[in-house]
Design an enzyme around this catalytic site. Structure first.
Site, short mmCIF file in Angstrom:
data_model
loop_
_atom_site.label_atom_id
_atom_site.label_comp_id
_atom_site.label_asym_id
_atom_site.label_seq_id
_atom_site.Cartn_x
_atom_site.Cartn_y
_atom_site.Cartn_z
N THR A 157 0.86 -1.18 0.00
CA THR A 157 0.00 0.00 0.00
C THR A 157 0.90 1.24 0.00
O THR A 157 1.39 1.64 -1.04
CB THR A 157 -0.97 0.00 1.20
OG1 THR A 157 -0.26 -0.29 2.41
CG2 THR A 157 -2.06 -1.05 1.00
N LYS A 183 4.04 -7.03 3.84
CA LYS A 183 3.80 -5.62 3.55
C LYS A 183 3.41 -4.95 4.86
O LYS A 183 2.86 -5.57 5.77
CB LYS A 183 2.72 -5.43 2.50
CG LYS A 183 1.32 -5.91 2.87
CD LYS A 183 0.46 -5.01 3.71
CE LYS A 183 0.35 -3.61 3.15
NZ LYS A 183 -0.54 -2.76 4.04
N THR A 194 -1.02 -2.91 10.37
CA THR A 194 -1.67 -2.99 9.06
C THR A 194 -0.70 -3.70 8.15
O THR A 194 -0.04 -3.13 7.32
CB THR A 194 -2.06 -1.63 8.48
OG1 THR A 194 -2.71 -1.86 7.24
CG2 THR A 194 -0.92 -0.71 8.27
N GLU A 280 5.85 4.73 7.49
CA GLU A 280 5.50 5.88 6.66
C GLU A 280 6.29 7.12 7.07
O GLU A 280 6.21 7.57 8.21
CB GLU A 280 4.00 6.15 6.75
CG GLU A 280 3.19 5.08 6.04
CD GLU A 280 1.70 5.20 6.26
OE1 GLU A 280 0.95 4.61 5.48
OE2 GLU A 280 1.28 5.89 7.22
N ASN A 402 -0.49 10.59 5.65
CA ASN A 402 -1.78 10.18 6.19
C ASN A 402 -2.83 11.26 6.12
O ASN A 402 -4.03 10.96 6.18
CB ASN A 402 -1.59 9.68 7.63
CG ASN A 402 -0.99 8.30 7.65
OD1 ASN A 402 -1.67 7.31 7.43
ND2 ASN A 402 0.32 8.22 7.87
N THR A 407 -6.80 10.91 -0.92
CA THR A 407 -6.83 11.81 -2.07
C THR A 407 -5.52 11.79 -2.83
O THR A 407 -5.37 12.50 -3.80
CB THR A 407 -7.11 13.25 -1.60
OG1 THR A 407 -6.16 13.61 -0.60
CG2 THR A 407 -8.50 13.36 -1.02
#
Length: 407
Positions: A157, A183, A194, A280, A402, A407
């Site tokens: 992702t 992942k 996640t 991230e 995040n 979007t």
């Protein structure tokens, strides 16, 4: 290739999920994402003993329920299909029907029983799967074609890199391989994350022993990582053992069980650390080592408290040797500690001795924290138990990623 003398395990850093004999994997773009691969499959030539652990989040996604149902039939799987971009979570009975439909269509495509298929999804929560795209993707599966890199890409992702490894060891004179792929980048927190992780081996392993091993290993690896304090709806770690090497089925009663157990743990530890490192927006991998605790459970609680602290994570991002944030996290870990005995180290630099500031060079501390791999050591001086947790720094980019996820 790295060989560890202690356990005689060869770590193949370039190994993959299909390095173990009899496994195949692939991935395609089916339109769930704009351009990147978004649908992958893992296939075994023969039915394999299977085990899995799942998220503890109350909102378990539909695919988890389907995979639980499949493995629950006879602790066996032969194939797993995974899509990214869409979590199929919080999608009600329609989402569950879609997950079961995915299992059925995959079984028909591969010519195997439905209960031999596992299903997984990862991505945006609360959106129904576009089943015309999933159906088209299933038709593209080529079970005996092998391209593990595409599988590893298809399950990502917000990850920036794929995560894979394989190890080899000798069991009964046979070369046994354990491979893995995972992942995970954000919404990572003990317990689970996640994240999706898959472990394969060509060893024969008794199903109950495999499940117990996976559960125990998860507690010490995947459950000891954090990025941001959030646990997802889709987390799954799944293991398959197809027995292609023809060894006597492994269990705790096998004379070489400990060797296999260590190798299995090595795969999971490497994958867990790669997930933590790829958090991230992360720039640093952080490892928290807690030693001399009164119990392993307490050591784990302290390690998790420190690795989960946003103040610790931001201080390390800013290369600020603010050891007070570490002490603070130890103190609220809900583990009884003696404040007058605790030592803290940043790498080799002791910053706290017996609960008091230790003289050290701030410049040296800053220089150490500017590195890409940071170790925080905490000595509780209460016993002999220890635990390790992994995470990453918290950066401006994490917020950017995040804030615009949809979007």
């Amino acid at each position: 290739m790295i060989t560890t003398k202690k356990s005689e395990i060869k770590i193949l850093e370039q190994g993959h999920i299909t390095t173990a004999e009899g496994f195949y994997a692939g991935g395609i773009h089916c339109g769930l994402r704009r351009k990147k691969l978004d649908f992958g499959w893992l296939y075994s030539e023969t039915p394999a003993a299977a085990a899995a652990v799942y998220t503890q989040n109350s909102f378990q996604a539909a695919p988890l329920k389907v995979t639980q149902d499949s493995i629950g039939k006879n602790q066996t799987l032969q194939a797993v299909v995974v899509n990214s971009a869409n979590a199929n979570a919080c999608t009600g009975y329609i989402g569950l029907e879609n997950a079961y439909h995915t299992r059925k269509k995959t079984a028909e495509k591969l010519g195997i029983a439905e209960e031999l298929v596992g299903v997984a999804s990862t991505g945006l929560i609360g959106v129904q799967l576009p089943m015309e795209k999933i159906n088209h993707a299933i038709e593209q599966i080529v079970e005996m074609e092998n391209d593990p890199e595409k599988f590893e890409e298809a399950i990502l992702t917000t990850d920036t890199v794929t995560k894979h490894v394989a190890v080899q060891l000798e069991i009964e004179g046979k070369t046994i391989t354990i491979g893995g792929a995972a992942k995970g980048s954000g919404m990572i927190h003990p317990n689970m994350a996640t994240m999706l992780a898959y472990v394969t081996t060509d060893a024969a392993v008794e199903p109950d022993a495999l499940q117990q091993l996976l559960s125990q290993t998860t507690d010490k690896t995947y459950n000891m990582i954090t990025v941001d304090g959030d646990s997802s709806t889709n987390d799954t770690v799944l293991a398959m053992a197809n027995g292609k090497k023809g060894n006597t089925p492994l269990s705790e009663h096998h004379p070489e069980w400990e060797k296999f157990k260590n190798a299995f743990a090595a795969v999971s530890k490497i994958l867990a650390k790669k997930i933590a490192k790829d958090g991230e927006g992360a720039t640093k991998l952080i490892e928290v080592q807690v030693m001399n605790a009164s119990s392993t459970e307490n050591a784990g609680k302290v390690a998790k408290a420190v690795i989960s602290s946003n103040l610790v994570k931001t201080a390390i991002y800013g290369a600020d040797p603010n050891w007070g944030r570490v002490i603070c996290a130890v103190g609220y870990s809900e583990v009884p500690v003696d404040p007058d005995k605790v030592d803290v180290y940043l790498g080799h630099i002791q910053v706290v001795a017996d609960g008091l500031p230790s003289e050290f060079s701030e410049d040296e501390g800053t220089a150490y924290l500017e590195g890409s791999q940071i170790i925080v050591k905490i000595d509780l001086k209460q016993g002999s138990a220890e635990a390790t947790a992994w995470g990453c720094d918290l950066t401006y980019d994490y917020v950017k990623i995040n804030a615009s996820y949809r979007t």
